[in-house]
Motif scaffolding. Structure first.
Motif, PDB file in Angstrom:
ATOM      1  N   ILE A 151       0.829  -1.076  -0.026  1.00  0.00           N
ATOM      2  CA  ILE A 151       0.013  -0.185  -0.092  1.00  0.00           C
ATOM      3  C   ILE A 151       0.835   1.254   0.189  1.00  0.00           C
ATOM      4  O   ILE A 151       2.063   1.248   0.591  1.00  0.00           O
ATOM      5  CB  ILE A 151      -0.996   0.025   1.118  1.00  0.00           C
ATOM      6  CG1 ILE A 151      -1.782   1.166   1.148  1.00  0.00           C
ATOM      7  CG2 ILE A 151      -0.128   0.259   2.633  1.00  0.00           C
ATOM      8  CD1 ILE A 151      -2.989   0.838   1.949  1.00  0.00           C
ATOM      9  N   ILE A 152       0.278   2.303  -0.605  1.00  0.00           N
ATOM     10  CA  ILE A 152       1.222   3.440  -0.743  1.00  0.00           C
ATOM     11  C   ILE A 152       0.007   4.533  -0.257  1.00  0.00           C
ATOM     12  O   ILE A 152      -1.108   4.790  -0.951  1.00  0.00           O
ATOM     13  CB  ILE A 152       1.686   3.926  -2.149  1.00  0.00           C
ATOM     14  CG1 ILE A 152       2.553   3.066  -2.538  1.00  0.00           C
ATOM     15  CG2 ILE A 152       2.294   5.346  -1.962  1.00  0.00           C
ATOM     16  CD1 ILE A 152       3.280   3.069  -3.747  1.00  0.00           C
ATOM     17  N   ASP A 153       0.237   5.083   1.043  1.00  0.00           N
ATOM     18  CA  ASP A 153      -0.905   6.206   1.386  1.00  0.00           C
ATOM     19  C   ASP A 153      -0.299   7.337   1.320  1.00  0.00           C
ATOM     20  O   ASP A 153       0.694   7.689   2.318  1.00  0.00           O
ATOM     21  CB  ASP A 153      -1.247   5.547   3.008  1.00  0.00           C
ATOM     22  CG  ASP A 153      -2.175   6.494   3.645  1.00  0.00           C
ATOM     23  OD1 ASP A 153      -3.268   6.772   2.838  1.00  0.00           O
ATOM     24  OD2 ASP A 153      -1.922   7.189   4.656  1.00  0.00           O
ATOM     25  N   ILE A 154      -0.808   8.231   0.542  1.00  0.00           N
ATOM     26  CA  ILE A 154      -0.318   9.752   0.274  1.00  0.00           C
ATOM     27  C   ILE A 154      -1.142  10.564   1.033  1.00  0.00           C
ATOM     28  O   ILE A 154      -2.085  10.821   0.624  1.00  0.00           O
ATOM     29  CB  ILE A 154      -0.051   9.828  -1.074  1.00  0.00           C
ATOM     30  CG1 ILE A 154       0.810   8.990  -1.822  1.00  0.00           C
ATOM     31  CG2 ILE A 154       0.472  11.380  -1.289  1.00  0.00           C
ATOM     32  CD1 ILE A 154       1.053   9.011  -3.186  1.00  0.00           C
ATOM     33  N   GLY A 155      -0.797  11.195   2.157  1.00  0.00           N
ATOM     34  CA  GLY A 155      -1.490  12.202   2.662  1.00  0.00           C
ATOM     35  C   GLY A 155      -1.302  13.506   2.387  1.00  0.00           C
ATOM     36  O   GLY A 155      -0.838  13.739   1.420  1.00  0.00           O
ATOM     37  N   GLY A 156      -1.409  14.352   3.404  1.00  0.00           N
ATOM     38  CA  GLY A 156      -0.884  15.900   3.426  1.00  0.00           C
ATOM     39  C   GLY A 156       0.158  16.255   3.617  1.00  0.00           C
ATOM     40  O   GLY A 156       1.101  16.981   2.887  1.00  0.00           O
ATOM     41  N   GLY A 157       0.920  15.251   4.800  1.00  0.00           N
ATOM     42  CA  GLY A 157       2.214  15.736   5.281  1.00  0.00           C
ATOM     43  C   GLY A 157       3.444  14.478   4.792  1.00  0.00           C
ATOM     44  O   GLY A 157       4.796  14.675   4.747  1.00  0.00           O
ATOM     45  N   THR A 158       2.825  13.296   4.898  1.00  0.00           N
ATOM     46  CA  THR A 158       3.755  12.216   4.878  1.00  0.00           C
ATOM     47  C   THR A 158       3.218  10.999   3.551  1.00  0.00           C
ATOM     48  O   THR A 158       1.866  10.882   3.439  1.00  0.00           O
ATOM     49  CB  THR A 158       3.945  11.302   5.875  1.00  0.00           C
ATOM     50  OG1 THR A 158       2.774  10.895   6.486  1.00  0.00           O
ATOM     51  CG2 THR A 158       4.760  12.293   6.822  1.00  0.00           C
ATOM     52  N   SER A 159       3.846  10.449   2.882  1.00  0.00           N
ATOM     53  CA  SER A 159       3.546   9.373   2.194  1.00  0.00           C
ATOM     54  C   SER A 159       4.081   8.037   2.979  1.00  0.00           C
ATOM     55  O   SER A 159       5.306   7.831   2.914  1.00  0.00           O
ATOM     56  CB  SER A 159       4.168   9.453   0.720  1.00  0.00           C
ATOM     57  OG  SER A 159       3.610  10.288  -0.019  1.00  0.00           O
ATOM     58  N   ASP A 160       3.205   7.167   3.235  1.00  0.00           N
ATOM     59  CA  ASP A 160       3.700   6.037   4.136  1.00  0.00           C
ATOM     60  C   ASP A 160       3.501   4.787   3.176  1.00  0.00           C
ATOM     61  O   ASP A 160       2.299   4.534   2.534  1.00  0.00           O
ATOM     62  CB  ASP A 160       2.736   5.861   5.287  1.00  0.00           C
ATOM     63  CG  ASP A 160       3.015   6.713   6.274  1.00  0.00           C
ATOM     64  OD1 ASP A 160       4.101   7.048   6.611  1.00  0.00           O
ATOM     65  OD2 ASP A 160       2.121   7.177   6.999  1.00  0.00           O
ATOM     66  N   ILE A 161       4.545   4.101   2.941  1.00  0.00           N
ATOM     67  CA  ILE A 161       4.751   3.050   2.021  1.00  0.00           C
ATOM     68  C   ILE A 161       4.918   1.523   2.818  1.00  0.00           C
ATOM     69  O   ILE A 161       5.773   1.919   3.633  1.00  0.00           O
ATOM     70  CB  ILE A 161       5.643   3.217   0.872  1.00  0.00           C
ATOM     71  CG1 ILE A 161       5.563   4.704   0.148  1.00  0.00           C
ATOM     72  CG2 ILE A 161       5.595   1.976  -0.182  1.00  0.00           C
ATOM     73  CD1 ILE A 161       6.881   5.191  -0.358  1.00  0.00           C
TER      74      ILE A 161
END
Length: 331
Positions: A151-161
């Motif tokens: 999963i690649i979760d792209i938010g406002g402050g971080t992209s969590d992979i």
């Protein structure tokens, strides 16, 4: 009246809250408007967001979260308190139990800050889960089987992979480049190339309307207004899709490299599963046009946008709250 269990996606850009039995009941910007001298809170959420760049000197707008973690503890606590009070989830003698998300690889100090802010905002007990795991659950991925899910979760402050298997994170990386970074890139590019000063809201509008992550996408344009740096007077310019792509190209490359790093650390058996299953994209930043195409081309793996990318994390908190119910009751 009894308290209810609630799940919170405490994002850099937005706060979303899930109340057990009711679903997602709040989705508001992570912004607080205060009186600078007294630090008195005047507004939170959407009301405060409307004041950004438009408020007089007697009002200051604050974003208490930066890059997925708490930058201003007091303002985060006050913002959460206002949101939770608005929901009416506290009982006469009881407080809600809260499940809250944080980026992967945050420090123990940063986790403690999230926990303390939640307790001060009115939580009886706080459970912290890593954001990509919760996003994967909210996106409908079965992460509890012995098979690889990415999963690649792209938010406002971080992209969590992250790569997940058997209910846990196998490999992961948190990149401090995401939706807000794109906005800043656009703002700086227009300032440099057009000699026009614009605000955050205008930069975000440009990103949403004509932004793209994939060169060769349909070319669009938008007229924007701001302050001419040479004359100081109002001025309008036209911005095009290729200009926006050039502005954010380097930041996109950082996210791609983060995903490559995670894939390089992934055990071969799980890598084979990811080729079959593909990669799921979640988070508000995932809505950038062509981002799925760019990642698929660069990573040589199918990439799919989740059905409701903006709400995957908070939906995942709701599912986890259901699973934890028995544990809650024991405690």
């Amino acid at each position: 009246m009894f308290s209810k269990d609630i799940g919170i996606d405490l994002g850099t850009a937005n706060v979303l809250i899930h109340v057990k039995g009711k679903g997602i009941v709040l989705d508001e910007p992570s912004v607080v408007a205060i009186e600078p001298k007294t630090k008195r809170v005047l507004a939170v959420g959407a009301e405060a967001h409307r004041m950004i760049g438009r408020a007089p000197g007697t009002i200051e707008t604050v974003r208490p979260l930066k890059e997925g973690v708490i930058a201003d503890f007091d303002m985060t606590e006050k913002m959460l308190t206002k949101f939770i009070d608005r929901l009416g989830v506290k009982g006469f003698l009881t407080k809600p139990r809260i499940l809250i998300c944080c980026p992967v690889k945050v420090t123990a100090v940063e986790q403690k800050a999230i926990q303390d802010a939640s307790v001060k905002a009115g939580a009886r007990r706080v459970y912290i889960e890593e954001e990509p795991k919760v996003a994967a659950i909210g996106a409908g991925m079965d992460i509890y089987q012995p098979s690889g899910n990415m999963i690649i979760d792209i938010g406002g402050g971080t992209s969590d992979i992250a790569v997940l298997s058997m209910g846990g994170i196998v490999t992961s990386e948190s990149v401090k480049v995401a939706g807000n970074t794109f906005d800043r890139n656009i703002l700086q590019s227009i300032k440099k190339n057009e000699r026009l000063l614009i605000g955050e809201a205008t930069a975000e509008l440009v990103k949403k309307e004509i932004g793209t992550a994939f060169p060769g996408s349909e070319e669009k344009s938008i007229d924007i207004r701001g302050r001419d740096l040479a004359t100081g007077l109002p001025k309008a310019v036209t911005v095009t899709t290729p200009q926006v792509y050039e502005a954010i190209r380097e930041s996109l490359g950082t996210i791609v490299q983060g995903a490559k790093n995670v894939l390089e650390q992934t055990p071969p058996e799980l890598s084979a599963d990811i080729i079959d299953r593909g990669i799921t994209l979640t988070g508000g930043g995932a809505l950038l046009d062509g981002l799925d195409k760019l990642l698929s081309e660069e990573l040589k793996v199918p990439v799919y946008l989740a059905e409701n990318p903006l709400t995957c994390v908070v939906a995942g908190t709701g599912i986890l709250l259901d699973h934890r119910r028995a544990n809650f009751q024991k405690k």
